[in-house]
Design an enzyme around this catalytic site. Structure first.
Site, short mmCIF file in Angstrom:
data_model
loop_
_atom_site.label_atom_id
_atom_site.label_comp_id
_atom_site.label_asym_id
_atom_site.label_seq_id
_atom_site.Cartn_x
_atom_site.Cartn_y
_atom_site.Cartn_z
N GLY A 1 0.80 -1.23 0.00
CA GLY A 1 0.00 0.00 0.00
C GLY A 1 0.82 1.26 0.00
O GLY A 1 2.01 1.28 -0.30
N CYS A 2 0.16 2.37 0.37
CA CYS A 2 0.72 3.70 0.23
C CYS A 2 1.81 3.96 1.25
O CYS A 2 1.76 3.47 2.37
CB CYS A 2 -0.38 4.73 0.39
SG CYS A 2 -1.31 4.49 1.88
N GLY A 3 2.79 4.77 0.86
CA GLY A 3 3.90 5.04 1.76
C GLY A 3 4.75 3.79 1.88
O GLY A 3 4.24 2.68 2.06
#
Length: 258
Positions: free
Chosen positions: A86-88
């Site tokens: 996912g993000c980051g």
């Protein structure tokens, strides 16, 4: 047309006793909470006072942490790195096999589903970075008196580390708390919650099959898709009482791998 600002992320290098752990993409806010939460989640510290000092060099984007006890880099770095989904961009040194050795959760505290949905709504209203940008994740803890504390970050796992760090630094009792998150509950998210000892996790979105398997193994109640008056129960240990049964669903993922 409504205008929103852009979410900010910074490459921040984490060093422990002079040894570089990794470079993380983080929102430049509540970084001391993140350090405490990340190091605790990864088993590098057991309590807040295991950290002697944290020095932030904004010019180089470095967080230099000094631990009160000696740090053996071989113990950590000999493990295989697992990059978070996912993000980051994040990294964990715990595999699913490692997480299975965590202490199983025991809590007799119960909550009405309507109460958790209400707190999820309050959480959304107390997320200023999301309101400003529309592109942030958040995590919050709900205290026994109903009050909540929120932490936000570009990465959902970073936000969870930040709220765990806050709880650790303020000597919270995990068995008395609810953890709420805006992000998908994947195995590394579940492992962070399990390491601290949260008995109930709620999310506005889904949980992965691997996370649900771990939750059932470690006695953690996971409720997903907390939206309006709706939800999905992924694992149940009698801690969340469904008083809105007609608007909820129970899912039973295939059990394998355990």
């Amino acid at each position: 047309m409504n205008k929103k600002g852009c979410p900010e992320e910074y490459p921040i290098t984490l060093k422990i006793n002079g040894f570089e752990v990794a470079v993380f993409q983080l929102t430049n806010q509540d970084l001391e909470d993140w350090v405490h939460g990340y190091l605790f989640s990864e088993g590098m510290i057991q309590a807040a006072n295991d950290i002697q000092s944290i020095q932030c060099d904004e010019d180089s984007g470095t967080l230099a942490v000094t631990l009160t006890e000696g740090f053996d880099p071989e113990t950590i770095f000999s493990k295989k790195k697992h990059y978070t989904a996912g993000c980051g961009r994040g990294v964990t040194f715990f595999s699913m096999t490692d997480v299975k050795t965590f202490t199983k959760i025991h809590s007799e505290t119960t909550y009405l589903l309507s109460y958790i949905l209400k707190k999820r709504s309050e959480f959304a209203k107390l997320s200023p970075l999301y309101a400003e940008t529309g592109g942030m994740h958040g995590a919050c803890i709900v205290y026994p008196n109903g009050e909540i504390t929120v932490r936000e970050d570009i990465g959902r796992h970073n936000a969870v580390d930040k709220i765990i760090g806050h709880a650790l630094r303020t000597n919270c009792r995990p068995e008395e708390l609810i953890l709420l998150t805006t992000g998908r509950v994947s195995y590394e998210m579940l492992s962070k919650a399990a390491k601290f000892g949260f008995p109930v996790i709620g999310s506005r979105t889904a949980a992965t099959k691997q996370a649900v398997q771990l939750a059932k193994y470690l006695n953690i109640e996971v409720v997903g898709y907390l939206r309006g008056r709706m939800s999905i129960s992924y694992s149940s240990f009698g801690r969340v009482i469904n008083d809105l049964e007609e608007r909820t669903a129970v899912v039973h993922p295939i059990e394998n791998g355990f």
